[in-house]
Motif scaffolding. Sequence first.
Motif, PDB file in Angstrom:
ATOM      1  N   ALA A 167     -21.572  -3.857  18.051  1.00 23.55           N
ATOM      2  CA  ALA A 167     -22.717  -3.366  17.288  1.00 23.55           C
ATOM      3  C   ALA A 167     -23.524  -2.446  18.199  1.00 23.55           C
ATOM      4  O   ALA A 167     -23.565  -2.636  19.419  1.00 23.55           O
ATOM      5  CB  ALA A 167     -23.576  -4.526  16.808  1.00 23.55           C
ATOM      6  N   GLN A 168     -24.148  -1.446  17.591  1.00 19.09           N
ATOM      7  CA  GLN A 168     -24.889  -0.455  18.380  1.00 19.09           C
ATOM      8  C   GLN A 168     -26.061   0.070  17.551  1.00 19.09           C
ATOM      9  O   GLN A 168     -25.955   0.227  16.340  1.00 19.09           O
ATOM     10  CB  GLN A 168     -23.965   0.694  18.753  1.00 19.09           C
ATOM     11  N   VAL A 169     -27.148   0.331  18.231  1.00 20.10           N
ATOM     12  CA  VAL A 169     -28.289   0.993  17.601  1.00 20.10           C
ATOM     13  C   VAL A 169     -28.671   2.189  18.472  1.00 20.10           C
ATOM     14  O   VAL A 169     -28.738   2.074  19.696  1.00 20.10           O
ATOM     15  CB  VAL A 169     -29.476   0.022  17.393  1.00 20.10           C
ATOM     16  N   ARG A 170     -28.857   3.321  17.834  1.00 20.26           N
ATOM     17  CA  ARG A 170     -29.237   4.543  18.542  1.00 20.26           C
ATOM     18  C   ARG A 170     -30.754   4.627  18.538  1.00 20.26           C
ATOM     19  O   ARG A 170     -31.385   4.702  17.483  1.00 20.26           O
ATOM     20  CB  ARG A 170     -28.618   5.765  17.873  1.00 20.26           C
ATOM     21  N   LEU A 171     -31.345   4.598  19.745  1.00 14.28           N
ATOM     22  CA  LEU A 171     -32.804   4.624  19.877  1.00 14.28           C
ATOM     23  C   LEU A 171     -33.352   6.044  19.884  1.00 14.28           C
ATOM     24  O   LEU A 171     -34.391   6.314  19.299  1.00 14.28           O
ATOM     25  CB  LEU A 171     -33.228   3.883  21.150  1.00 14.28           C
ATOM     26  N   ARG A 172     -32.691   6.915  20.581  1.00 12.96           N
ATOM     27  CA  ARG A 172     -33.073   8.321  20.639  1.00 12.96           C
ATOM     28  C   ARG A 172     -31.813   9.157  20.520  1.00 12.96           C
ATOM     29  O   ARG A 172     -30.723   8.621  20.394  1.00 12.96           O
ATOM     30  CB  ARG A 172     -33.800   8.635  21.945  1.00 12.96           C
ATOM     31  N   ASP A 173     -31.968  10.460  20.626  1.00 12.86           N
ATOM     32  CA  ASP A 173     -30.835  11.363  20.443  1.00 12.86           C
ATOM     33  C   ASP A 173     -29.663  11.013  21.356  1.00 12.86           C
ATOM     34  O   ASP A 173     -28.528  11.006  20.935  1.00 12.86           O
ATOM     35  CB  ASP A 173     -31.285  12.816  20.665  1.00 12.86           C
ATOM     36  N   LYS A 174     -29.941  10.713  22.625  1.00 15.55           N
ATOM     37  CA  LYS A 174     -28.852  10.433  23.569  1.00 15.55           C
ATOM     38  C   LYS A 174     -28.934   9.039  24.174  1.00 15.55           C
ATOM     39  O   LYS A 174     -28.302   8.769  25.184  1.00 15.55           O
ATOM     40  CB  LYS A 174     -28.860  11.481  24.691  1.00 15.55           C
ATOM     41  N   VAL A 175     -29.692   8.132  23.554  1.00 14.62           N
ATOM     42  CA  VAL A 175     -29.844   6.777  24.077  1.00 14.62           C
ATOM     43  C   VAL A 175     -29.416   5.785  23.004  1.00 14.62           C
ATOM     44  O   VAL A 175     -29.919   5.809  21.882  1.00 14.62           O
ATOM     45  CB  VAL A 175     -31.307   6.495  24.491  1.00 14.62           C
TER      46      VAL A 175
END
Length: 195
Positions: A167-175
């Motif tokens: 599972a993954q969540v994208r916090l910012r454009d490249k994070v």
Amino acid sequence: PAPAAARDFTIRGEQFRLDITSTTSVAWHTGPIAYGEVFERLNLAASYNAWRVALRVDTSTFFAEPASATMIRDRYTLEKGSVSWTGRSIEVTGGDFYTSFGRGLVLSLRKIDELGVDTTLRGAKFLFNHGPFSGSAVVGYANFNNVDEASGKGVDDPYDLIAGAQAQVRLRDKVAVGVHGTAVAGSAVAEGINW
């Protein structure tokens, strides 16, 4: 070599695609045991709308094979098959598929080249991708090439049970922050599991 050819087909306004790939390798082995071999991999894949069906047939034919080489035998196998459905944010696959978790550090079942290492998971895969959230879950048995092309020896699948999730969540454009996990049970252990 002949040039590749393609033609567009539509059925009820939706594009239908059929891919056929044939790879053939012919070789002669010299030395104390001399024999010839022909390896063939025929890949068939059809897609229509959100559906995709794929099959691969592998053949290994040996000629002038020595009587003492008991593990060198002809083999004709429906090696891989799958059915997939892809929606806007969900993909579901049943059958054989490639998968990789943690950029291959946690789990890596992949194809290196057409006639080399080619390991899939035979089971079920679920992918989810919506906004900043994505995840996947897989479960199945390891399925690898059943003929070692260097020696011509046939090997049956080990039926190692493999399950994994990420599972993954994208916090910012490249994070992005994610978690990955895999469990593997060898064939001897998997035989004792009661579903």
